[in-house]
Design an enzyme around this catalytic site. Structure first.
Site, PDB file in Angstrom:
ATOM      1  CG  HIS A   1      11.165  -5.751  -0.085  1.00  0.00           C
ATOM      2  ND1 HIS A   1      10.763  -6.687  -0.510  1.00  0.00           N
ATOM      3  CD2 HIS A   1      10.580  -4.837   0.866  1.00  0.00           C
ATOM      4  CE1 HIS A   1       9.330  -6.411   0.093  1.00  0.00           C
ATOM      5  NE2 HIS A   1       9.585  -5.318   0.850  1.00  0.00           N
TER       6      HIS A   1
ATOM      7  CB  CYS B   1       7.200  -6.234   8.602  1.00  0.00           C
ATOM      8  SG  CYS B   1       8.460  -5.443   7.780  1.00  0.00           S
TER       9      CYS B   1
ATOM     10  CB  CYS C   1       6.104  -6.043   2.132  1.00  0.00           C
ATOM     11  SG  CYS C   1       6.334  -4.531   2.342  1.00  0.00           S
TER      12      CYS C   1
ATOM     13  N   GLY D   1       3.544  -3.401   5.057  1.00  0.00           N
ATOM     14  CA  GLY D   1       2.960  -1.834   5.097  1.00  0.00           C
ATOM     15  C   GLY D   1       1.767  -1.744   5.845  1.00  0.00           C
TER      16      GLY D   1
END
Length: 431
Positions: free
Chosen positions: A384, A415, A130, A417
């Protein structure tokens, strides 16, 4: 969770010894040498300019039939055209991507040639999930600081219409014997539920945060706030009847202006029957691209290029995989410490809204006033596109700071993954 501390370059809960054992949250901080906030030096890493595409809803939005190389080419070309810079002045191009094979290495080189860049300019890709788009910014900044290059383009792109997230790749069967390794395969929605349960983030708070994101994004879109950052992209679109037509996409299509709290409350939990994470308080899967031009101050000034921002601090930290959403609560203090700033010094926080649960937790944990968070909405409303998001946030942040018309500071964070967080601190130096 205990109060956060920075100890000898490590991020630790209060009372921790600073070790990185599996029972704590202590992790190494990825460091760069950034000039202190407000200072000015010839070696500063400057953001010259940035543009992004609109963000389309995956599978059914405006870019569902558009390949990522085309999206990427559009923003790469626009950034250099806007500032009148020849591509042969670039020392390197780094592209964040998550889902394409090989992190999109071939795709990025194809986009490079579709943009008319000469073969002498190199390009590579990076996948930190991300945060890949922000990691591309970090990588280009690091090359500038090491004097490997003077100017570089940091990009991010993702087509979640054409590539799914279901295949983790080839992994050892031994991962089932290691708790942390096994936790890396926990679905992201379940990690959101874990954060909500462990830290008491109620469904009511999540839905209220989601509603605010939609309202802010709708207001920004209707007043033209995003117009200066979005590159119009002309592409092909196949409708439900199989008819193909040409469209020019200029607006994010995930924003739901008619969202109400009552409507959000009616949505069923998406990941657990008794959970609190829903389609309404989670980020949307999306398609999009963004590009950011960076350079050494001395070179930027010699070429007469504009200055949109200064990179003042950056950090990547690790957190438990099953609570991956808490990453910004650890990464932001690390980046702020590097910049010599505090939460109170920051005017705008662009914190990726992977899920309302984790965004709410991070905001409350760090004591960030809500009015400073994602003033033009976040991923719950905008979407996203994994590899794109970090670069998109940088573009959105610096344009927002510029509208303030004075020296201002901003943070981009997300954040990641498998259990990480990333953050960067930028300064808009004023007009």
């Amino acid at each position: 969770m205990n109060r956060l501390q920075i100890i000898s370059g490590h991020l630790c809960p209060s009372g921790s010894s600073g070790s990185s054992g599996s029972s704590g949250h202590s992790r190494d901080v990825w460091r760069t040498e950034c000039g202190s906030a407000g200072s000015s030096g010839p070696e500063d890493v400057l953001v010259v300019h940035g543009r992004r595409s609109a963000v389309g809803k995956a599978k059914r939005g405006a870019f569902k039939d558009t390949t990522p190389d085309e999206l990427l080419s559009a923003v790469m070309t626009a950034v250099l055209t806007d500032v009148g810079l020849s591509a042969d002045k670039l020392g390197d191009v780094c592209v964040g991507n998550v889902l394409q094979p090989g992190a999109g290495a071939v795709m990025a080189r194809v986009a490079h040639f579709l943009s008319g860049f000469p073969e002498t300019v190199p390009v590579y890709t990076v996948n930190r999930q991300c945060s890949s788009g922000l990691q591309a910014v970090f990588n280009i900044a690091g090359a500038i600081r090491s004097r490997s290059i003077d100017l570089g383009l940091a990009c991010g792109v993702e087509s979640m219409s054409l590539r799914g997230m279901g295949d983790p790749g080839d992994l050892s069967s031994r991962l089932t014997d290691n708790d942390k390794a096994r936790d890396c395969l926990i679905p992201m929605g379940i990690t959101s539920e874990n954060v909500a349960e462990k830290f008491g983030v109620s469904r009511e708070k999540q839905d209220a945060f989601a509603l605010s994101s939609q309202q802010k994004a709708a207001r920004a879109q209707s007043t033209g706030v995003f117009d200066q950052e979005i590159v119009p992209v002309t592409t092909r679109f196949v409708d439900n009847e199989g008819k193909e037509r040409e469209v020019t996409v200029t607006k994010d299509d995930g924003i739901r202006a008619g969202t109400t709290l009552a409507g959000l409350k009616k949505l069923r939990p998406a990941f657990k029957p008794d959970g609190s994470t829903t389609a309404g308080n989670s980020s949307q899967v999306s398609d999009g691209a963004a590009a950011v031009l960076l350079g050494r101050r001395s070179v930027v000034e010699a070429l007469g290029l504009p200055v949109l921002g200064v990179l003042r601090g950056s950090a990547v930290v690790g957190v438990p995989p099953d609570l991956m959403g808490i990453g910004p609560a650890f990464a932001i203090p690390a980046a702020l410490q590097q910049a010599g700033l505090t939460v109170a010094d920051i005017d705008v926080f662009e914190i990726n809204e992977a899920f309302a649960s984790q965004a709410v937790y991070c905001v409350e944990k760090l004591g960030i006033p809500l009015e400073k968070v994602n003033p033009n909405g976040g991923a719950i409303a905008l979407g996203h596109p994994l590899g794109c998001t970090g670069a998109r946030q940088v573009v959105t942040l610096l344009n927002e700071l510029k509208r303030r018309g004075r020296r201002a500071y901003g943070v981009v964070s997300m954040c990641i993954g498998t259990g990480m967080g990333a953050a960067a601190v930028f300064e808009y130096p004023g007009p």
